[in-house]
Design a protein around this motif. Structure first.
Motif, short mmCIF file in Angstrom:
data_model
loop_
_atom_site.label_atom_id
_atom_site.label_comp_id
_atom_site.label_asym_id
_atom_site.label_seq_id
_atom_site.Cartn_x
_atom_site.Cartn_y
_atom_site.Cartn_z
N ALA A 33 1.18 -1.58 0.25
CA ALA A 33 0.17 0.16 -0.17
C ALA A 33 0.84 0.89 -0.27
O ALA A 33 0.60 2.33 -0.81
N ASP A 34 1.62 1.00 0.81
CA ASP A 34 2.89 2.50 0.83
C ASP A 34 3.43 2.48 -0.49
O ASP A 34 3.65 3.50 -1.05
N MET A 35 4.02 1.92 -0.90
CA MET A 35 4.65 1.45 -2.73
C MET A 35 3.60 2.52 -3.80
O MET A 35 4.29 3.21 -4.16
N PHE A 36 2.08 1.87 -3.86
CA PHE A 36 1.69 2.20 -4.68
C PHE A 36 1.27 3.74 -4.04
O PHE A 36 1.03 4.86 -5.07
N GLU A 37 1.36 4.06 -2.80
CA GLU A 37 0.94 5.18 -2.75
C GLU A 37 2.31 6.01 -2.99
O GLU A 37 2.24 7.87 -3.88
N THR A 38 3.23 5.86 -2.76
CA THR A 38 4.52 6.77 -3.40
C THR A 38 4.80 6.82 -4.16
O THR A 38 4.92 7.91 -4.86
N MET A 39 4.92 4.97 -5.32
CA MET A 39 4.53 5.70 -6.91
C MET A 39 3.50 7.35 -7.71
O MET A 39 4.27 7.69 -7.92
N TYR A 40 2.91 6.78 -7.28
CA TYR A 40 1.25 7.22 -7.47
C TYR A 40 1.98 9.12 -7.12
O TYR A 40 1.48 10.49 -7.52
N ALA A 41 2.47 9.41 -6.07
CA ALA A 41 2.63 10.26 -5.55
C ALA A 41 3.69 10.87 -6.56
O ALA A 41 4.11 12.01 -6.50
N ALA A 42 4.67 10.07 -6.52
CA ALA A 42 6.06 10.76 -7.63
C ALA A 42 5.42 10.76 -9.35
O ALA A 42 6.07 11.08 -9.98
N ASN A 43 4.41 10.66 -9.87
CA ASN A 43 3.44 10.30 -10.85
C ASN A 43 4.22 9.23 -11.62
O ASN A 43 4.77 9.19 -12.85
N GLY A 44 4.62 8.14 -10.87
CA GLY A 44 5.93 7.44 -11.34
C GLY A 44 4.77 5.72 -11.94
O GLY A 44 3.47 6.60 -11.92
N VAL A 52 12.62 2.04 -2.46
CA VAL A 52 12.39 3.02 -0.33
C VAL A 52 12.88 1.60 -0.15
O VAL A 52 13.02 1.76 1.35
N ASP A 53 14.30 1.24 0.21
CA ASP A 53 15.46 0.33 1.01
C ASP A 53 14.71 -0.55 1.67
O ASP A 53 14.85 -0.66 2.20
N VAL A 54 13.99 -0.84 1.20
CA VAL A 54 13.46 -2.71 1.49
C VAL A 54 13.28 -3.57 1.10
O VAL A 54 13.58 -3.47 -0.25
N HIS A 55 14.58 -4.52 1.28
CA HIS A 55 14.95 -5.76 0.00
C HIS A 55 13.86 -6.70 0.63
O HIS A 55 15.25 -7.97 0.32
N GLN A 56 13.10 -6.58 -0.44
CA GLN A 56 12.12 -7.91 -0.55
C GLN A 56 11.59 -7.94 -1.63
O GLN A 56 11.73 -6.64 -2.11
N ARG A 57 11.43 -9.13 -2.93
CA ARG A 57 10.86 -9.12 -4.31
C ARG A 57 9.52 -8.46 -3.73
O ARG A 57 8.67 -9.64 -4.71
N VAL A 58 9.24 -7.39 -4.22
CA VAL A 58 7.71 -6.71 -4.65
C VAL A 58 8.34 -5.58 -5.54
O VAL A 58 8.88 -4.76 -5.22
N LEU A 59 7.10 -5.19 -6.25
CA LEU A 59 7.10 -4.27 -7.13
C LEU A 59 5.49 -4.15 -7.66
O LEU A 59 5.00 -5.12 -7.01
N VAL A 60 5.75 -2.74 -8.09
CA VAL A 60 4.32 -1.97 -8.43
C VAL A 60 4.25 -1.52 -9.35
O VAL A 60 5.11 -0.89 -9.89
N ILE A 61 3.37 -2.13 -10.07
CA ILE A 61 3.39 -1.31 -11.33
C ILE A 61 1.35 -0.88 -11.80
O ILE A 61 0.82 -1.29 -11.47
N ASP A 62 1.57 0.53 -12.18
CA ASP A 62 0.48 1.00 -13.15
C ASP A 62 0.25 1.89 -13.92
O ASP A 62 1.34 3.22 -13.93
N MET A 63 0.40 1.42 -14.82
CA MET A 63 0.60 2.08 -16.40
C MET A 63 -0.46 3.06 -16.95
O MET A 63 -0.81 3.39 -17.73
N SER A 64 -1.32 2.62 -16.42
CA SER A 64 -2.61 3.70 -16.83
C SER A 64 -2.79 4.86 -16.56
O SER A 64 -2.17 5.23 -15.57
N ASP A 65 -3.65 5.80 -17.70
CA ASP A 65 -3.90 7.07 -17.17
C ASP A 65 -4.82 7.99 -16.04
O ASP A 65 -4.16 8.33 -15.57
N GLU A 66 -5.61 6.55 -16.00
CA GLU A 66 -6.41 7.07 -14.78
C GLU A 66 -6.05 6.11 -13.27
O GLU A 66 -6.83 7.10 -13.19
N ARG A 67 -4.73 5.54 -13.90
CA ARG A 67 -3.68 5.28 -12.13
C ARG A 67 -4.73 4.35 -11.43
O ARG A 67 -5.32 4.56 -10.35
#
Ligand code: NI
Length: 169
Positions: A33-44, A52-67
């Protein structure tokens, strides 16, 4: 939820290899949840836990215009790739820097969701670029690693210059 600090190149922590997630608990869901919030806040369009300095195999993606198409991949592994494409990539750890990188056109990954449920995910085009770019982060790799030394040093000089300008503004 909270917006986390994104590590910026050349922070050595970006070179850390992430460990597989073994426990699918509330802490993991909070991280996602924090990674999504961070990514959206940075327009990524994508963010790896490494950034985000957490060394676990987790990634989030959202390439949609509507987020509104969040994708989370835990312990993702590419099981098939096909074709090639050149795509201009950027990265939240390299603000304002873009470069063409050649990657597979299509990928099929085996992954788990935040509950530990296994699934296969297939991506093509820009979405496949995002998956490959974010997976690299989990192995301590960044997109400028693919560039020629000359091109890389030009881009890194530009990054340095932008930082100085931002600091003096
Ligand atoms: Ni990146």
């Amino acid at each position: 939820m909270s917006v986390l600090t994104i590590l910026e190149f050349p922070d050595p922590r970006l070179r850390t290899r992430a460990a597989p997630v073994a426990v699918f608990d509330a802490q993991l869901k909070r991280l996602v949840a924090d990674m999504f919030e961070t990514m959206y806040a940075a327009n990524g369009v994508g963010l790896a836990a490494t950034q985000v300095d957490v060394h676990q195999r987790v990634l989030v993606i959202d390439m949609s215009d509507e987020r509104d198409q969040p994708l989370v991949l835990v312990n993702a592994e590419i099981v098939e790739k096909d074709g090639a494409q050149v795509y201009q990539e950027g990265c939240l750890s390299f603000p304002g820097i873009y470069a063409d990188v050649t990657r597979a056109l299509k990928v099929k990954v085996k992954a788990q969701d935040a509950d530990g449920q296994a699934f296969f995910y297939e991506a093509e085009g820009p979405q496949a670029v995002a998956v490959q770019h974010e997976l690299d982060h989990l192995d301590g790799k960044v997109f400028v690693d693919y560039l020629s030394p000359l091109k890389r040093s030009l881009l890194l000089k530009r990054l340095e210059k932008q930082r100085k300008q931002a600091a003096s503004a």
